[in-house]
Design a protein around this motif. Sequence first.
Motif, PDB file in Angstrom:
ATOM      1  N   TYR A  92      55.614 -79.798  92.975  1.00  0.00           N
ATOM      2  CA  TYR A  92      56.042 -78.636  92.487  1.00  0.00           C
ATOM      3  C   TYR A  92      57.193 -78.272  93.369  1.00  0.00           C
ATOM      4  CZ  TYR A  92      52.515 -78.469  89.056  1.00  0.00           C
ATOM      5  OH  TYR A  92      51.413 -78.538  88.312  1.00  0.00           O
ATOM      6  N   GLN A  93      57.635 -79.379  93.929  1.00  0.00           N
ATOM      7  CA  GLN A  93      58.780 -78.742  94.914  1.00  0.00           C
ATOM      8  C   GLN A  93      60.496 -79.249  94.640  1.00  0.00           C
ATOM      9  OE1 GLN A  93      58.417 -77.210  98.149  1.00  0.00           O
ATOM     10  NE2 GLN A  93      56.686 -76.696  96.881  1.00  0.00           N
ATOM     11  N   SER A  94      60.644 -79.997  93.615  1.00  0.00           N
ATOM     12  CA  SER A  94      61.758 -80.403  93.047  1.00  0.00           C
ATOM     13  C   SER A  94      61.875 -80.701  91.669  1.00  0.00           C
ATOM     14  CB  SER A  94      62.310 -81.751  93.956  1.00  0.00           C
ATOM     15  OG  SER A  94      63.551 -81.881  93.616  1.00  0.00           O
ATOM     16  N   ALA A  95      62.927 -80.133  90.999  1.00  0.00           N
ATOM     17  CA  ALA A  95      63.098 -80.690  89.782  1.00  0.00           C
ATOM     18  C   ALA A  95      63.940 -81.972  89.442  1.00  0.00           C
ATOM     19  CB  ALA A  95      63.722 -79.582  88.980  1.00  0.00           C
ATOM     20  N   LYS A  96      64.622 -82.164  90.611  1.00  0.00           N
ATOM     21  CA  LYS A  96      65.535 -83.333  90.780  1.00  0.00           C
ATOM     22  C   LYS A  96      64.929 -84.744  90.199  1.00  0.00           C
ATOM     23  CE  LYS A  96      69.591 -81.931  92.122  1.00  0.00           C
ATOM     24  NZ  LYS A  96      70.947 -82.394  91.197  1.00  0.00           N
ATOM     25  N   GLY A  97      65.514 -85.644  89.352  1.00  0.00           N
ATOM     26  CA  GLY A  97      65.015 -86.698  89.243  1.00  0.00           C
ATOM     27  C   GLY A  97      63.949 -86.735  87.793  1.00  0.00           C
ATOM     28  N   VAL A  98      63.415 -85.633  87.392  1.00  0.00           N
ATOM     29  CA  VAL A  98      62.512 -85.415  86.350  1.00  0.00           C
ATOM     30  C   VAL A  98      63.391 -84.448  85.457  1.00  0.00           C
ATOM     31  CG1 VAL A  98      60.393 -85.687  87.349  1.00  0.00           C
ATOM     32  CG2 VAL A  98      61.507 -83.448  87.536  1.00  0.00           C
ATOM     33  N   PRO A 144      67.225 -89.926  83.665  1.00  0.00           N
ATOM     34  CA  PRO A 144      67.557 -90.729  82.737  1.00  0.00           C
ATOM     35  C   PRO A 144      66.976 -90.254  81.271  1.00  0.00           C
ATOM     36  CG  PRO A 144      67.503 -92.140  84.564  1.00  0.00           C
ATOM     37  CD  PRO A 144      66.947 -90.997  84.750  1.00  0.00           C
ATOM     38  N   ALA A 145      65.521 -90.180  81.428  1.00  0.00           N
ATOM     39  CA  ALA A 145      64.750 -89.705  80.334  1.00  0.00           C
ATOM     40  C   ALA A 145      64.958 -88.239  79.692  1.00  0.00           C
ATOM     41  CB  ALA A 145      63.196 -89.862  80.845  1.00  0.00           C
ATOM     42  N   ALA A 146      65.478 -87.355  80.897  1.00  0.00           N
ATOM     43  CA  ALA A 146      65.767 -85.980  80.314  1.00  0.00           C
ATOM     44  C   ALA A 146      67.155 -86.072  79.774  1.00  0.00           C
ATOM     45  CB  ALA A 146      65.635 -85.192  81.529  1.00  0.00           C
ATOM     46  N   GLN A 147      68.064 -86.859  80.309  1.00  0.00           N
ATOM     47  CA  GLN A 147      69.332 -87.011  79.657  1.00  0.00           C
ATOM     48  C   GLN A 147      69.235 -87.499  78.069  1.00  0.00           C
ATOM     49  OE1 GLN A 147      72.164 -88.856  82.294  1.00  0.00           O
ATOM     50  NE2 GLN A 147      71.141 -88.025  84.043  1.00  0.00           N
ATOM     51  N   GLU A 148      68.491 -88.467  77.969  1.00  0.00           N
ATOM     52  CA  GLU A 148      68.059 -89.130  76.565  1.00  0.00           C
ATOM     53  C   GLU A 148      67.547 -88.019  75.842  1.00  0.00           C
ATOM     54  OE1 GLU A 148      65.684 -92.723  74.607  1.00  0.00           O
ATOM     55  OE2 GLU A 148      65.354 -91.897  76.487  1.00  0.00           O
ATOM     56  N   GLY A 161      67.977 -84.800  76.148  1.00  0.00           N
ATOM     57  CA  GLY A 161      69.311 -83.696  76.121  1.00  0.00           C
ATOM     58  C   GLY A 161      70.394 -84.423  75.025  1.00  0.00           C
ATOM     59  N   THR A 162      70.831 -85.595  74.954  1.00  0.00           N
ATOM     60  CA  THR A 162      71.644 -86.362  74.355  1.00  0.00           C
ATOM     61  C   THR A 162      70.852 -86.300  72.742  1.00  0.00           C
ATOM     62  OG1 THR A 162      72.224 -87.556  75.918  1.00  0.00           O
ATOM     63  CG2 THR A 162      72.781 -88.307  73.618  1.00  0.00           C
ATOM     64  N   TRP A 163      69.657 -86.405  72.650  1.00  0.00           N
ATOM     65  CA  TRP A 163      69.084 -86.377  71.445  1.00  0.00           C
ATOM     66  C   TRP A 163      69.109 -84.947  70.805  1.00  0.00           C
ATOM     67  CZ3 TRP A 163      64.153 -83.782  69.929  1.00  0.00           C
ATOM     68  CH2 TRP A 163      63.684 -84.344  68.549  1.00  0.00           C
ATOM     69  N   ILE A 164      68.747 -83.941  71.307  1.00  0.00           N
ATOM     70  CA  ILE A 164      68.567 -82.601  70.705  1.00  0.00           C
ATOM     71  C   ILE A 164      70.106 -82.381  70.643  1.00  0.00           C
ATOM     72  CG2 ILE A 164      66.686 -81.623  71.572  1.00  0.00           C
ATOM     73  CD1 ILE A 164      67.952 -80.092  73.741  1.00  0.00           C
ATOM     74  N   GLN A 165      71.318 -82.411  71.242  1.00  0.00           N
ATOM     75  CA  GLN A 165      72.663 -82.269  70.981  1.00  0.00           C
ATOM     76  C   GLN A 165      73.028 -83.022  69.761  1.00  0.00           C
ATOM     77  OE1 GLN A 165      76.096 -83.692  73.739  1.00  0.00           O
ATOM     78  NE2 GLN A 165      75.695 -81.311  74.322  1.00  0.00           N
ATOM     79  N   ASP A 208      78.207 -80.548  78.383  1.00  0.00           N
ATOM     80  CA  ASP A 208      77.765 -82.027  78.867  1.00  0.00           C
ATOM     81  C   ASP A 208      76.627 -82.123  79.446  1.00  0.00           C
ATOM     82  OD1 ASP A 208      78.926 -84.458  79.805  1.00  0.00           O
ATOM     83  OD2 ASP A 208      77.973 -83.737  81.726  1.00  0.00           O
ATOM     84  N   VAL A 209      75.687 -83.154  78.762  1.00  0.00           N
ATOM     85  CA  VAL A 209      74.291 -82.974  79.034  1.00  0.00           C
ATOM     86  C   VAL A 209      74.035 -83.350  80.429  1.00  0.00           C
ATOM     87  CG1 VAL A 209      72.259 -84.407  78.530  1.00  0.00           C
ATOM     88  CG2 VAL A 209      73.682 -83.871  76.565  1.00  0.00           C
ATOM     89  N   LYS A 210      74.540 -84.270  81.008  1.00  0.00           N
ATOM     90  CA  LYS A 210      74.201 -84.703  82.494  1.00  0.00           C
ATOM     91  C   LYS A 210      74.444 -83.723  83.497  1.00  0.00           C
ATOM     92  CE  LYS A 210      75.195 -88.666  85.890  1.00  0.00           C
ATOM     93  NZ  LYS A 210      75.710 -89.607  86.113  1.00  0.00           N
ATOM     94  N   SER A 211      75.547 -82.970  83.494  1.00  0.00           N
ATOM     95  CA  SER A 211      76.058 -82.039  84.189  1.00  0.00           C
ATOM     96  C   SER A 211      75.244 -80.912  84.170  1.00  0.00           C
ATOM     97  CB  SER A 211      77.490 -81.589  84.305  1.00  0.00           C
ATOM     98  OG  SER A 211      77.961 -81.167  82.929  1.00  0.00           O
TER      99      SER A 211
END
Length: 431
Positions: free
Chosen positions: A226-232, A236-240, A242-246, A406-409
């Motif tokens: 529970y120390q970081s949200a980076k990478g999760v 890539p999975a989270a970006q996918e 976000g792209t899906w719901i958008q 923009d999903v990624k940023s």
Amino acid sequence: MIKRRCAIGVLAGTLASLALAPLAACSAKPAAGHGPVEIPFWSNQAGAGPAETKNMKTMIADFNASQTSYRVTWRTYPFDSYNTTVQSAAAAKKLPCLLAVDQPVVPNWAWAGYLAPLDLPKELTGQLIPGARGEYDGKVYSVGYWDAVLSVMARRSVLKTYGIRVPTLAKPWTGQEFDAALAKIKTGGTYKAPLILGDPSGNGASYPFPPILSSFGGDLIDRGDYQSAKGVLDGPAAQEFGTWIQGLAKRGLISTSTAQGSPFLDGTVAMAWNGNWDATAALAKYGDDMLFLPPPDFGHGIRTAAGSIGFGVTTGCTAEQKRGAQQYLKLTLDPKYIARFSTTQGVVPSTAAAASIAKDYAPGGRLSVLTELTQKHAQVRPATPAFPVIDTVFNKAVGDIIAGADVKSTLSRAASDIDRNISSNHGYRSR
């Protein structure tokens, strides 16, 4: 639409109040004399329906009548202002002994010193479904009588019209099947939108969207420490995800209306990712045509949301008050009380024993699929004191993404904001 009272999203007040130092809070001591020890009890149920109020009063009266050592006194506060009331009482060292607390907020209140660990038998707490047990740092701080659960609400006749397979828990829709089903319904032109997924503004997004995010392979935070949200949250999975719901919004496959009410019950959308709070009304309107379906599997299994109102003991209790408060919790976790909540309020029972005697949620009942979803596929929100910040940040990110950002940023910024808060609070390490 996701109802905030059942779904519990943003419940911890302003960001400034989230990093409070642990408090040696205390409540008023019982008066001297030979009468029972008073156990003040606060909850966020002011204005609750008559069934809920009656159920709570019955349990309290039964406990008070069952012994002569303790007397629980119940006071309710409005749902929207409750957390601020509790925070103010903690700052003034005037907490009551028993508190209602939303499960995802438990870690923050435990870390801040509001709540004390419960000393209840493991065989009692262990029988609770995940969403009815508030935990932090390996300890149980709250227990509950019910949970809310999400499923895909649909009608058998509508799926048949469009040649769409009825999914099951054993064989849910794949992500591709689900998208194809929405496209078919859109082409039919009967509905304003095929699906309502949640509030498109992002309000309350941390309840309905994380299970889908996890099915894509992402998450709100690394649950290892529970120390970081980076990478999760921005990988890539989270970006996918976000792209899906958008993409759903851009293609007109989800409702972008923020109007109150239930578009599924109104007949303006064909399907809804919605909670059990609308289940009884849906059955009343659509009868045997009504379906409660598992969510799609986007590659990493199916998930549903979990975590509802529970009840815990505060650090304001004296030792004697805490003994009485825990006796109260033990008595009221009896299956008969839990089943009564379920039967009269349409909520998911918090134990299998209670579910077996709750009419709709019992095996073979009209809502038994919701019981199974809750017991086998529930995902609680991250058990970290940082959750209230995660909640606020994620809600905004989802709203921005649906609006076209923009999903990624957007996700990268959200992950950075969460990590910054965790760092500024020294990792929310136990104190």
